[in-house]
Scaffold this active site. Structure first.
Site, PDB file in Angstrom:
ATOM      1  N   ASP A   1       0.855  -1.183   0.000  1.00  0.00           N
ATOM      2  CA  ASP A   1       0.000   0.000   0.000  1.00  0.00           C
ATOM      3  C   ASP A   1       0.894   1.237   0.000  1.00  0.00           C
ATOM      4  OD1 ASP A   1      -2.282   1.533   0.054  1.00  0.00           O
ATOM      5  OD2 ASP A   1      -2.574   1.382   2.214  1.00  0.00           O
TER       6      ASP A   1
ATOM      7  N   HIS B   1      -3.844  13.953   0.290  1.00  0.00           N
ATOM      8  CA  HIS B   1      -4.127  13.101   1.453  1.00  0.00           C
ATOM      9  C   HIS B   1      -3.001  13.193   2.486  1.00  0.00           C
ATOM     10  CE1 HIS B   1      -5.384   9.729   3.918  1.00  0.00           C
ATOM     11  NE2 HIS B   1      -4.221   9.135   3.705  1.00  0.00           N
TER      12      HIS B   1
ATOM     13  N   ARG C   1       0.109  16.305  12.814  1.00  0.00           N
ATOM     14  CA  ARG C   1       1.451  16.771  13.139  1.00  0.00           C
ATOM     15  C   ARG C   1       1.500  18.290  13.143  1.00  0.00           C
ATOM     16  NH1 ARG C   1       2.731  12.266   9.996  1.00  0.00           N
ATOM     17  NH2 ARG C   1       2.894  13.601   8.184  1.00  0.00           N
TER      18      ARG C   1
ATOM     19  N   GLU D   1     -10.976   3.927   2.841  1.00  0.00           N
ATOM     20  CA  GLU D   1      -9.968   4.679   2.108  1.00  0.00           C
ATOM     21  C   GLU D   1     -10.238   4.456   0.631  1.00  0.00           C
ATOM     22  OE1 GLU D   1      -6.020   3.716   3.619  1.00  0.00           O
ATOM     23  OE2 GLU D   1      -6.217   5.307   5.119  1.00  0.00           O
TER      24      GLU D   1
ATOM     25  N   GLN E   1      -5.396   2.242  14.796  1.00  0.00           N
ATOM     26  CA  GLN E   1      -4.203   2.684  14.064  1.00  0.00           C
ATOM     27  C   GLN E   1      -3.373   3.678  14.896  1.00  0.00           C
ATOM     28  OE1 GLN E   1      -5.215   4.362  10.238  1.00  0.00           O
ATOM     29  NE2 GLN E   1      -3.124   4.941   9.734  1.00  0.00           N
TER      30      GLN E   1
ATOM     31  N   LYS F   1      -5.481  -2.178   9.660  1.00  0.00           N
ATOM     32  CA  LYS F   1      -5.702  -2.217   8.212  1.00  0.00           C
ATOM     33  C   LYS F   1      -5.669  -3.632   7.663  1.00  0.00           C
ATOM     34  CE  LYS F   1      -3.944   2.416   7.301  1.00  0.00           C
ATOM     35  NZ  LYS F   1      -4.832   3.036   6.305  1.00  0.00           N
TER      36      LYS F   1
HETATM   37 CA    CA Z   1      -4.296   2.790   2.510  1.00  0.00          CA
END
Ligand code: CA
Length: 415
Positions: free
Chosen positions: A126, A133, A142, A199, A240, A253
């Site tokens: 991935d 994004h 951040r 996603e 996550q 994921k």
């Molecule tokens: Ca992804």
């Protein structure tokens, strides 16, 4: 081009498409293509000798329950197969049309087949190749002033994902359970994820193989691409956030990722090529490509609650990708990693520049701060139980439409 098979107006599958998939009808599982709403069973065409003229070494490729052996063909042979299929179904071609008996076994309506996972996916990578994004996530988590990490414009960031939990469109997925830490001042807790997200991604399936130690030059990389699919990389944001340091996403994921059933070839998408965004600073020579390497593919995401109609929540486009597929494959192999036919390489979430083009709930509802209003009066910040997500994708230009169909999955309550 016109076909002797009836093609509904606005179909994703005109004669120019000729996608590849695996169809199950009764006890038969067969490699297949689709024209309009008609599924063509390649096993039957091989039985009747329609592929003899291709001079393939081995017709067993048409008798497998996955497309890996077809993906292993050279580009020249894959293109010949596509051209043979286009020829057989062209209006002026009588070869198959006249044999009504052959047609009655080879042709099946889409409603009478179940589409299966098209390839056995050996490896899955991935990427994280949409600058919009990556910027959105950087701003949220951040530093808005330094949203992109220092490596981002120099290499297509990616990670090796899980292939066993990749499923075909129509497969429903249970809400994952796991560890989360909702309050940074308290210990973690265990339970069903409260932040299941989609996603919006596309993926490409590799063709052919390379040996360990070899690298694929960026200019040749597209010869190693069998075709593209829609991809929903389901993500549990709360799991996550707690687990990803320092090695990246893990269980958040791998509870289910969904692909569309038809692999659309780059040959079919050729008319829709466009220039990609300008890359600054200039990339290393091993990542340099020339010509039009992005593709104008319109993408839509719909959410349908259990008891009401579907809602369009996102409109994006594959053309926004900062890193193109050739660069991704060149980078994947530059250190010597080998590839095999049927590997899956996902783009990463495809966000566009405008708010309604963001490719995840995380961005659309901006970390839960701007809930999405649905037609039935309810709101969403993330996906709720029994919500169905549907990704659609199609390229359209001057009367020609090449589509991918749908990539559908429903989130079921936690097991
Ligand atoms: Ca992804």
């Amino acid at each position: 081009m016109t076909s002797w098979i009836e093609i509904p107006e606005n179909s994703d599958f005109p004669l120019e498409n000729i996608p590849f998939g695996i169809a199950k009808t009764g006890e038969t599982i067969s490699p297949a293509t689709r024209i309009g709403d008609t599924v063509v069973l390649l096993t039957v065409l091989a039985d009747y000798g329609y592929f003899d003229a291709l001079n393939l070494d081995d017709l067993s490729i048409f008798y497998q329950p996955v497309l890996n052996d077809i993906a292993a063909l050279t580009k020249q042979k894959r293109v010949s197969l596509r051209e043979r299929l286009i020829h057989l179904f062209t209006e002026s071609s009588d070869e198959l049309k006249q044999n009504t008996e052959d047609c009655s076994t080879a042709l099946v309506n889409i409603n009478e087949v179940e589409m299966l996972l098209p390839v056995k996916i050996g490896d899955y990578t991935d990427f994280y190749s949409s600058i919009e994004h990556a910027t959105n996530v950087g701003v949220m988590f951040r530093d808005p002033a330094n949203a992109l990490l220092p490596n981002w414009r120099h290499l297509p960031v990616g990670y090796h994902g899980r292939s066993s939990s990749i499923v075909v469109s129509g497969t429903n997925i249970h809400r994952p359970k796991g560890q989360t830490r909702p309050d940074d001042n308290l210990p973690p807790v265990f339970g069903p994820s409260k932040q299941v997200d989609f996603e919006l991604e596309m993926g490409f399936i590799t063709a052919g193989s390379t040996r360990l130690g070899d690298s694929i030059p960026a200019e040749e990389a597209e010869d190693h691409i069998f075709g593209m699919v829609l991809f929903n990389d389901l993500s549990a944001r709360d799991i996550q956030r707690w687990e990803y340091v320092p090695l990246g996403p893990f269980l958040s994921k791998s509870f289910g990722s969904v692909v569309s059933p038809w692999i659309v070839t780059l040959e079919a998408l050729e008319p829709f090529r466009v220039e990609g965004p300008k890359q600054e600073p200039a990339v290393f020579p091993y990542l340099q490509t020339s010509g039009k390497r992005n593709i104008d593919i319109e993408l839509e995401v719909y959410i349908k609650p259990q008891q009401s109609e579907e809602n369009l929540v996102c409109k994006s486009n594959f053309r926004h990708m900062y890193w193109n597929m050739a660069q991704q494959l060149a980078h994947q192999t530059v250190a010597g990693c080998n590839i095999n036919p049927g590997d899956l390489y996902a783009s990463g979430t495809i966000s566009g520049p405008t708010h309604n083009s963001f490719g995840s709930m995380l961005e659309l509802a901006w970390k839960g701060t701007r809930p999405i209003q649905l037609h039935d009066g309810t709101q969403r910040t993330f996906i709720q139980d029994n919500d169905t997500m549907n990704i659609r994708g199609f390229a359209q230009k001057g009367g020609l439409r090449i589509g991918f169909g749908e990539c559908v999955t429903k989130i079921l309550p936690a097991k």
